[in-house]
Write an enzyme that holds these catalytic residues in place. Structure first.
Site, PDB file in Angstrom:
ATOM      1  N   SER A 209       0.825  -1.199   0.000  1.00 44.94           N
ATOM      2  CA  SER A 209       0.000   0.000   0.000  1.00 44.94           C
ATOM      3  C   SER A 209       0.867   1.259   0.000  1.00 44.94           C
ATOM      4  O   SER A 209       2.002   1.256   0.498  1.00 44.94           O
ATOM      5  CB  SER A 209      -0.919  -0.012   1.225  1.00 44.94           C
ATOM      6  OG  SER A 209      -0.140  -0.026   2.401  1.00 44.94           O
ATOM      7  N   VAL A 212       1.915   2.452   3.699  1.00 40.98           N
ATOM      8  CA  VAL A 212       3.043   1.734   4.316  1.00 40.98           C
ATOM      9  C   VAL A 212       4.332   2.050   3.535  1.00 40.98           C
ATOM     10  O   VAL A 212       5.389   2.248   4.132  1.00 40.98           O
ATOM     11  CB  VAL A 212       2.773   0.219   4.393  1.00 40.98           C
ATOM     12  CG1 VAL A 212       3.995  -0.536   4.901  1.00 40.98           C
ATOM     13  CG2 VAL A 212       1.583  -0.069   5.305  1.00 40.98           C
ATOM     14  N   GLU A 230       6.907  -0.344  -4.981  1.00 41.27           N
ATOM     15  CA  GLU A 230       5.835  -0.604  -5.956  1.00 41.27           C
ATOM     16  C   GLU A 230       4.534  -0.483  -5.182  1.00 41.27           C
ATOM     17  O   GLU A 230       4.235  -1.344  -4.351  1.00 41.27           O
ATOM     18  CB  GLU A 230       5.948  -2.016  -6.552  1.00 41.27           C
ATOM     19  CG  GLU A 230       7.205  -2.286  -7.338  1.00 41.27           C
ATOM     20  CD  GLU A 230       7.280  -1.558  -8.663  1.00 41.27           C
ATOM     21  OE1 GLU A 230       6.297  -0.872  -9.047  1.00 41.27           O
ATOM     22  OE2 GLU A 230       8.326  -1.662  -9.319  1.00 41.27           O
ATOM     23  N   CYS A 264      -2.427  -4.327  -8.512  1.00 40.16           N
ATOM     24  CA  CYS A 264      -2.054  -2.906  -8.572  1.00 40.16           C
ATOM     25  C   CYS A 264      -2.194  -2.355  -9.981  1.00 40.16           C
ATOM     26  O   CYS A 264      -2.301  -1.155 -10.164  1.00 40.16           O
ATOM     27  CB  CYS A 264      -0.658  -2.694  -8.011  1.00 40.16           C
ATOM     28  SG  CYS A 264       0.545  -3.849  -8.630  1.00 40.16           S
ATOM     29  N   GLU A 432      11.305  -2.356 -11.591  1.00 39.55           N
ATOM     30  CA  GLU A 432      11.701  -3.754 -11.457  1.00 39.55           C
ATOM     31  C   GLU A 432      11.719  -4.384 -12.851  1.00 39.55           C
ATOM     32  O   GLU A 432      11.279  -3.786 -13.827  1.00 39.55           O
ATOM     33  CB  GLU A 432      10.707  -4.494 -10.551  1.00 39.55           C
ATOM     34  CG  GLU A 432      10.655  -3.877  -9.164  1.00 39.55           C
ATOM     35  CD  GLU A 432       9.890  -4.722  -8.156  1.00 39.55           C
ATOM     36  OE1 GLU A 432       8.661  -4.801  -8.268  1.00 39.55           O
ATOM     37  OE2 GLU A 432      10.547  -5.300  -7.280  1.00 39.55           O
TER      38      GLU A 432
HETATM   39  P1  NAP Z   1       0.376  -3.423   3.279  1.00 43.63           P
HETATM   40  O1  NAP Z   1      -0.009  -3.203   4.683  1.00 43.63           O
HETATM   41  O2  NAP Z   1       1.061  -2.336   2.561  1.00 43.63           O
HETATM   42  O3  NAP Z   1       1.257  -4.759   3.245  1.00 43.63           O
HETATM   43  C1  NAP Z   1       2.240  -5.098   2.280  1.00 43.63           C
HETATM   44  C2  NAP Z   1       3.411  -5.793   2.932  1.00 43.63           C
HETATM   45  O4  NAP Z   1       4.058  -4.893   3.837  1.00 43.63           O
HETATM   46  C3  NAP Z   1       3.017  -6.998   3.774  1.00 43.63           C
HETATM   47  O5  NAP Z   1       4.042  -7.973   3.720  1.00 43.63           O
HETATM   48  C4  NAP Z   1       2.933  -6.401   5.166  1.00 43.63           C
HETATM   49  O6  NAP Z   1       3.086  -7.358   6.180  1.00 43.63           O
HETATM   50  C5  NAP Z   1       4.089  -5.445   5.137  1.00 43.63           C
HETATM   51  N1  NAP Z   1       4.017  -4.361   6.117  1.00 43.63           N
HETATM   52  C6  NAP Z   1       2.908  -3.836   6.693  1.00 43.63           C
HETATM   53  N2  NAP Z   1       3.250  -2.853   7.558  1.00 43.63           N
HETATM   54  C7  NAP Z   1       4.587  -2.761   7.544  1.00 43.63           C
HETATM   55  C8  NAP Z   1       5.540  -1.942   8.214  1.00 43.63           C
HETATM   56  N3  NAP Z   1       5.171  -1.009   9.068  1.00 43.63           N
HETATM   57  N4  NAP Z   1       6.848  -2.113   7.965  1.00 43.63           N
HETATM   58  C9  NAP Z   1       7.250  -3.046   7.070  1.00 43.63           C
HETATM   59  N5  NAP Z   1       6.420  -3.859   6.405  1.00 43.63           N
HETATM   60  C10 NAP Z   1       5.088  -3.715   6.617  1.00 43.63           C
HETATM   61  O7  NAP Z   1      -0.889  -3.817   2.448  1.00 43.63           O
HETATM   62  P2  NAP Z   1      -2.175  -4.606   3.002  1.00 43.63           P
HETATM   63  O8  NAP Z   1      -2.561  -4.099   4.354  1.00 43.63           O
HETATM   64  O9  NAP Z   1      -1.914  -6.020   2.875  1.00 43.63           O
HETATM   65  O10 NAP Z   1      -3.254  -4.125   1.955  1.00 43.63           O
HETATM   66  C11 NAP Z   1      -3.910  -2.864   2.143  1.00 43.63           C
HETATM   67  C12 NAP Z   1      -4.146  -2.164   0.824  1.00 43.63           C
HETATM   68  O11 NAP Z   1      -2.885  -1.936   0.155  1.00 43.63           O
HETATM   69  C13 NAP Z   1      -4.927  -2.951  -0.208  1.00 43.63           C
HETATM   70  O12 NAP Z   1      -6.273  -2.905   0.005  1.00 43.63           O
HETATM   71  C14 NAP Z   1      -4.468  -2.300  -1.488  1.00 43.63           C
HETATM   72  O13 NAP Z   1      -5.163  -1.114  -1.724  1.00 43.63           O
HETATM   73  C15 NAP Z   1      -3.032  -1.982  -1.227  1.00 43.63           C
HETATM   74  N6  NAP Z   1      -2.106  -3.018  -1.780  1.00 43.63           N
HETATM   75  C16 NAP Z   1      -1.452  -2.757  -2.927  1.00 43.63           C
HETATM   76  C17 NAP Z   1      -0.610  -3.701  -3.452  1.00 43.63           C
HETATM   77  C18 NAP Z   1       0.136  -3.469  -4.705  1.00 43.63           C
HETATM   78  O14 NAP Z   1       0.554  -4.420  -5.350  1.00 43.63           O
HETATM   79  N7  NAP Z   1       0.376  -2.240  -5.091  1.00 43.63           N
HETATM   80  C19 NAP Z   1      -0.446  -4.917  -2.821  1.00 43.63           C
HETATM   81  C20 NAP Z   1      -1.118  -5.166  -1.633  1.00 43.63           C
HETATM   82  C21 NAP Z   1      -1.936  -4.199  -1.127  1.00 43.63           C
HETATM   83  P3  NAP Z   1       1.780  -8.031   6.856  1.00 43.63           P
HETATM   84  O15 NAP Z   1       1.083  -8.797   5.817  1.00 43.63           O
HETATM   85  O16 NAP Z   1       2.347  -8.926   7.888  1.00 43.63           O
HETATM   86  O17 NAP Z   1       0.972  -6.877   7.395  1.00 43.63           O
HETATM   87 MG    MG Z   2      -1.550  -3.536   6.127  1.00 42.30          MG
END
Ligand code: NAP
Ligand code: MG
Length: 453
Positions: A209, A212, A230, A264, A432
């Site tokens: 996201s 993050v 990304e 994404c 990438e």
């Molecule tokens: P996210 O919180 O950004 O998670 C992505 C990765 O980062 C996961 O491995 C997560 O671990 C890790 N992470 C989370 N907080 C972190 C921190 N403070 N420091 C380091 N790493 C951290 O995404 P999400 O909560 O799974 O999804 C939320 C929204 O993000 C989705 O609804 C979507 O809009 C967006 N998203 C976008 C993409 C993309 O490809 N651009 C991919 C996924 C999500 P954990 O799983 O253990 O929390």
């Molecule tokens: Mg998250």
């Protein structure tokens, strides 16, 4: 204290297995092991490092069915997608296996000596992977990182650790030395955050996201740590009246509902030229109603469930009173949602502006080329997009004008491992894949050798 995470099959809501989550102490031990392994991995002869990466690719290919089964159970990916994803890991490993023997520096003309550059590995690279594409996104980080002589610590998303864990085992089976490629299941706030703060991790590759991503970039600034991001997208599918409307409409569902819209690159904003609106919508409705949302283990499935109840609730919140029509979805257990088409009345609508990350698409009309470009660019994101037109000069003008890293003309494909992938604006930082990805996993070292008497 380490804890345990119960993996849930999103198509059935049944427990699949339990995975131990690493704590900070365990994470530190693995990072230190990767730092020790770096001292030997970086010095392995280029042809030997290439051979080991090809061996890894071969072992992944030999286990493609098993990896796909794991992804179907863990992530609800369709069988077709899951097999493509396993193959993508092998393809990307094969592609970058050519790199160790071709990691050229330069000889640069200078007075009084010789000047040469080297591409040196960084050290330990931390790869943080989201839950939407666990295998490919991991491979896009670890394959070029390893090829350039780095060692890797990889944190899968908490929801989807199973294929990453298996890839870690397959690497060892292929002969990749202990400590070179390490998979650490754990929480983002614990393991992922430790990649940011640990001084021996020299680079973080993050996909996820935008929020993050911003905090990771800020954290990495403390050590001027290299970072590739990304992030999210809200990509436009721009369809001109002079295009093959039937083809554009037939392909539009796959461009946004693939992986249940958890992509994404999803073309979640359809911009259709006003004069073609009625024709497009009638073909699009047929295509959406025929889009097969079913048990992802079936070979015919085009879409499976969402990843979690949390994601289902977040996506549902965007479904307002502008629904034009929906497709079908199974009922009963599982995080199922029917493909949904919205007709927002304003570009200020949350459904038009936010990355929904679910099977929801918004359709809006445009007046002319300039209006299409302005509407496409009216977003903080810039990851991908499509342009449909039979006028190739116009298609190229629009492709040059849309502020986005990956555009396709008369196609919705975004990802080819031969070509660079990444975002403009808040969709990311760096690229990438493709021939240049090695540059983000190396430092350029310049050495001057005097020839003076
Ligand atoms: P996210 O919180 O950004 O998670 C992505 C990765 O980062 C996961 O491995 C997560 O671990 C890790 N992470 C989370 N907080 C972190 C921190 N403070 N420091 C380091 N790493 C951290 O995404 P999400 O909560 O799974 O999804 C939320 C929204 O993000 C989705 O609804 C979507 O809009 C967006 N998203 C976008 C993409 C993309 O490809 N651009 C991919 C996924 C999500 P954990 O799983 O253990 O929390
Ligand atoms: Mg998250």
């Amino acid at each position: 204290m380490s804890s345990v995470y119960e993996v849930i099959n999103p198509a059935t809501e049944k427990a699949v297995t339990q995975v131990a989550l690493a704590d900070v102490e365990q994470t530190d031990l693995i990072i230190e092991k990767a730092a020790r392994a770096f001292e030997s991995w970086r010095h392995i002869a280029p042809a030997d490092r290439a051979r080991l990466l090809r061996a890894f690719a071969t072992v992944v290919s030999a286990h493609r069915e098993e990896l796909a089964e794991l992804e179907i159970k863990n992530s609800g990916h369709t069988r077709g997608n899951a097999l493509w994803e396993a193959d993508n890991v092998a393809n990307v490993l094969n592609y970058y296996s050519a790199a160790p023997e071709r990691l050229f520096g330069r000889q640069i003309p200078v007075p009084n000596g010789i000047d040469i550059t080297f591409k040196e590995p960084l050290g330990v690279v931390g790869v943080i992977v989201p839950w939407n594409f666990p295998m490919p996104i991991a491979g896009w980080g670890f394959a070029p990182a390893l090829a350039a002589g780095n060692t890797v610590v990889l944190k899968p998303a908490e929801y989807t650790p199973l294929t990453a864990i298996r890839l870690g085992e397959l690497a060892l089976e292929a002969g990749i030395p202990e400590g070179v490629f390490n998979v650490i299941p754990g929480k983002g706030s614990v393991v992922g955050n430790r990649f940011v703060t640990h001084p021996q991790v020299r680079k973080v590759v993050f996909t996820g996201s935008t929020d993050v991503g911003k905090s990771i970039m800020a954290g990495c600034a403390q050590q001027v740590k290299r970072v590739t991001l990304e992030l999210g997208g809200k990509s436009a599918n721009i369809i001109f009246a002079d295009s093959d409307i039937e083809k554009a409409a037939a392909n539009a569902p796959g461009a946004v509902f693939d992986n249940a819209g958890q992509d994404c690159c999803a073309r979640s904003r359809i911009l259709i030229e006003k004069s073609a609106f009625e024709k497009f919508m009638s073909h699009f409705e047929k295509a959406v109603k025929n889009f097969r949302v079913e048990d992802p283990a079936l070979a015919t499935a085009e879409m499976g469930p969402l990843i979690s109840k949390k994601q289902f609730d977040a996506v549902s919140a965007y479904i307002d009173n502008t629904v034009a029509f929906t497709g079908n979805a199974p009922t009963g257990p599982g995080f199922w949602m029917a493909p949904t088409v919205l007709l927002p009345t304003s570009t200020a609508a949350a459904s038009w502006r936010d990355e929904i990350f679910g099977p929801v698409v918004s359709v809006m009309t445009f007046d002319d080329e300039a209006d299409a470009i302005a509407k496409a660019n009216d977003t903080e994101f810039g990851l991908s997009g499509s342009i449909w037109s039979r006028d190739s000069a116009k298609a190229i003008r629009v492709a040059r004008a849309v502020e986005s890293g990956n555009l396709s003309v008369n196609s919705n494909s975004s990802v080819r491992y031969w070509t660079p992938f990444g975002g403009y604006k808040q969709s990311g930082l760096g690229r990438e894949l493709g021939p240049d990805a090695l540059d983000s996993f190396t430092e350029v070292k310049n050495v001057f050798i005097s020839t003076e008497k």
